[in-house]
Design a protein around this motif. Structure first.
Motif, short mmCIF file in Angstrom:
data_model
loop_
_atom_site.label_atom_id
_atom_site.label_comp_id
_atom_site.label_asym_id
_atom_site.label_seq_id
_atom_site.Cartn_x
_atom_site.Cartn_y
_atom_site.Cartn_z
N TYR A 1 50.68 16.85 -22.66
CA TYR A 1 51.19 15.78 -23.51
C TYR A 1 51.40 16.27 -24.94
O TYR A 1 52.41 15.97 -25.58
N ARG A 2 50.44 17.03 -25.43
CA ARG A 2 50.52 17.50 -26.81
C ARG A 2 51.75 18.40 -27.01
O ARG A 2 52.46 18.28 -28.03
N THR A 3 52.02 19.26 -26.05
CA THR A 3 53.17 20.15 -26.16
C THR A 3 54.47 19.37 -26.21
O THR A 3 55.35 19.64 -27.04
N VAL A 4 54.59 18.37 -25.34
CA VAL A 4 55.81 17.56 -25.31
C VAL A 4 55.99 16.79 -26.61
O VAL A 4 57.10 16.74 -27.18
N ILE A 5 54.92 16.20 -27.11
CA ILE A 5 55.01 15.39 -28.32
C ILE A 5 55.30 16.25 -29.54
O ILE A 5 56.10 15.88 -30.41
N LYS A 6 54.67 17.42 -29.63
CA LYS A 6 54.95 18.33 -30.74
C LYS A 6 56.40 18.79 -30.71
O LYS A 6 57.06 18.88 -31.75
N GLU B 1 55.49 10.85 -22.14
CA GLU B 1 56.41 11.97 -22.16
C GLU B 1 57.88 11.57 -22.11
O GLU B 1 58.75 12.43 -22.20
N ASN B 2 58.17 10.28 -21.98
CA ASN B 2 59.57 9.88 -21.92
C ASN B 2 60.28 10.20 -23.23
O ASN B 2 59.89 9.73 -24.30
N GLU B 3 61.33 11.01 -23.13
CA GLU B 3 62.02 11.49 -24.32
C GLU B 3 62.63 10.35 -25.14
O GLU B 3 62.55 10.32 -26.37
N THR B 4 63.24 9.39 -24.45
CA THR B 4 63.87 8.28 -25.15
C THR B 4 62.84 7.43 -25.88
O THR B 4 63.06 6.99 -27.01
N CYS B 5 61.70 7.19 -25.24
CA CYS B 5 60.65 6.41 -25.89
C CYS B 5 60.12 7.12 -27.13
O CYS B 5 59.87 6.48 -28.16
N LEU B 6 59.96 8.43 -27.06
CA LEU B 6 59.51 9.18 -28.22
C LEU B 6 60.55 9.11 -29.34
O LEU B 6 60.20 8.98 -30.52
N GLU B 7 61.82 9.18 -28.99
CA GLU B 7 62.87 9.05 -30.00
C GLU B 7 62.79 7.69 -30.69
O GLU B 7 62.99 7.60 -31.91
N CYS B 8 62.50 6.64 -29.94
CA CYS B 8 62.38 5.30 -30.52
C CYS B 8 61.24 5.24 -31.52
O CYS B 8 61.35 4.61 -32.58
N LEU B 9 60.11 5.87 -31.19
CA LEU B 9 58.99 5.89 -32.13
C LEU B 9 59.37 6.65 -33.39
O LEU B 9 59.00 6.26 -34.50
N GLY B 10 60.13 7.73 -33.23
CA GLY B 10 60.58 8.48 -34.39
C GLY B 10 61.50 7.65 -35.28
O GLY B 10 61.43 7.75 -36.51
N ARG B 11 62.33 6.82 -34.68
CA ARG B 11 63.26 6.02 -35.47
C ARG B 11 62.56 4.97 -36.33
O ARG B 11 63.09 4.56 -37.35
N ILE B 12 61.39 4.53 -35.91
CA ILE B 12 60.67 3.54 -36.72
C ILE B 12 59.67 4.21 -37.66
O ILE B 12 58.75 3.59 -38.16
N SER B 13 59.87 5.53 -37.86
CA SER B 13 59.12 6.31 -38.87
C SER B 13 57.72 6.70 -38.45
O SER B 13 56.87 6.98 -39.30
N VAL B 14 57.45 6.73 -37.14
CA VAL B 14 56.18 7.29 -36.67
C VAL B 14 56.23 8.80 -36.85
O VAL B 14 57.18 9.45 -36.42
N GLU B 15 55.24 9.36 -37.51
CA GLU B 15 55.17 10.80 -37.73
C GLU B 15 53.97 11.43 -37.03
O GLU B 15 54.00 12.59 -36.65
N MET B 16 52.90 10.64 -36.91
CA MET B 16 51.64 11.14 -36.33
C MET B 16 51.29 10.33 -35.10
O MET B 16 51.34 9.10 -35.12
N ILE B 17 50.97 11.02 -34.00
CA ILE B 17 50.56 10.35 -32.77
C ILE B 17 49.14 10.80 -32.42
O ILE B 17 48.86 12.00 -32.31
N HIS B 18 48.26 9.82 -32.24
CA HIS B 18 46.90 10.08 -31.80
C HIS B 18 46.82 9.79 -30.30
O HIS B 18 47.00 8.65 -29.87
N LEU B 19 46.59 10.83 -29.51
CA LEU B 19 46.40 10.66 -28.07
C LEU B 19 44.94 10.33 -27.79
O LEU B 19 44.05 11.03 -28.26
N VAL B 20 44.72 9.28 -27.02
CA VAL B 20 43.34 8.87 -26.74
C VAL B 20 43.16 8.70 -25.24
O VAL B 20 43.94 8.00 -24.58
N VAL C 1 59.70 4.51 -16.73
CA VAL C 1 59.57 3.36 -17.62
C VAL C 1 60.69 2.37 -17.28
O VAL C 1 61.80 2.77 -16.91
N LEU C 2 60.40 1.09 -17.38
CA LEU C 2 61.39 0.07 -17.01
C LEU C 2 62.42 -0.17 -18.09
O LEU C 2 63.55 -0.56 -17.80
N ARG C 3 62.06 0.00 -19.36
CA ARG C 3 62.99 -0.17 -20.47
C ARG C 3 62.81 1.01 -21.41
O ARG C 3 61.87 1.06 -22.20
N GLU C 4 63.71 1.99 -21.34
CA GLU C 4 63.56 3.21 -22.12
C GLU C 4 63.72 2.97 -23.62
O GLU C 4 62.96 3.48 -24.42
#
Length: 281
Positions: free
Chosen positions: A64-69, A18-37, A144-147
């Motif tokens: 988790y799904r709400t935050v990621i969406k 749920e860390n907002e900065t970490c999600l932004e980083c995934l978005g910057r490297i072109s991640v569009e789909m996240i599979h939660l397991v 998280v230790l390194r956002e």
């Protein structure tokens, strides 16, 4: 790109996902789909006294799904039973994930840095690039230790094909990377070995590639035990993430990581991005 995010529904998993900065980083490297397991161990049953797994899983995954969406990703949840690292690897192959993310508690001040069993087993057997996301330890409300996951990278190389494959990950990480330190460690066993090109010249070639992407780059050649020297660089520069290649495992039997990458994954203070060989392809 598709990312798989593994969760055991703990506080550490929650902050990693749920860390907002970490999600932004995934978005910057072109991640569009996240599979939660989330994997329920085979020896845990919903009928056990005091265990309300179904409701807990539903509430956590819905959260988790709400935050990621809300962060702009498509999301699909997977609830499975079995051995966590095996099921995570299996789903990663099934959904054709481009990378996997697993949270791991950081160092205890009273003991050596040992990552959790699932993260450790994933690091040894992963079929896709694996981000071990370090989470604070010994606290009920961890962070998280390194956002900024890929902002400041430490790339370690021995100029092998495994290291070259890890360097290729910059082709997509570069969109979230501002600085990179490139390090080669000359170990005692390498003394007296002749090479056509000096390590500094080879590092300079890597640096030239990154600089064309406007990544501020430094290079360094060190002498000593590779894992010790790399961890020393991490301690001095506090990068967001160490990027390292691994030898992975054979098709016939599972092998441990190479000793250097295994020690880095186990002992690094910050995040580690481990790139395995494409054996599953």
């Amino acid at each position: 790109m598709r990312a798989l995010c593994a969760t055991d529904l703990s506080a550490a998993s929650e902050v990693a996902i749920e860390n907002e900065t970490c999600l932004e980083c995934l978005g910057r490297i072109s991640v569009e789909m996240i599979h939660l397991v989330t994997v329920v161990p085979a020896n845990v049953h919903s009928g056990m006294p005091g265990v309300n797994l179904e409701e807990r899983r539903k509430q956590a995954l819905d959260q988790y799904r709400t935050v990621i969406k809300s962060a702009g990703f498509d999301v699909e949840a997977h609830i499975v039973r079995g051995t966590p690292y095996r099921r995570i690897n299996g789903i990663a192959e099934t959904v054709h994930a481009d990378l996997a993310v697993v949270g791991s508690r950081g160092q205890s001040p009273l003991e050596n840095r040992i990552i959790g069993s699932t993260a450790r087993n994933l690091a040894r057997t992963t079929v896709v690039p694996l981000l071990v996301n370090r989470i604070e330890r010994a606290t009920d409300d961890p962070e998280v230790l390194r956002e900024h996951l890929f902002q400041r990278m430490l790339f370690t190389t021995d100029f092998s094909e495994h290291a070259d494959r890890a360097f290729d990950a910059f082709s997509y990480l570069r969109h979230a990377t501002e600085e990179a330190t490139l390090v080669y460690v000359r170990s005692p066993k390498d003394e007296g070995v002749d090479a056509d090109t000096s390590p500094r010249e080879q590092l300079t070639e890597y640096a030239s590639t990154l600089e064309t992407w406007d990544i501020e780059t430094r290079i360094g050649v060190r002498h000593g035990d590779p894992a010790d020297e790399i961890l020393a660089v991490e301690a001095g520069e506090t990068p967001s993430t160490i990027l390292v290649g691994s030898k992975g495992r054979s098709r016939i039997r599972r092998l441990l990581l190479g000793s250097v990458s295994e020690e880095i994954v186990a002992q690094a203070t910050g995040n580690v991005f481990l790139v395995p060989p494409p054996w599953s392809a």
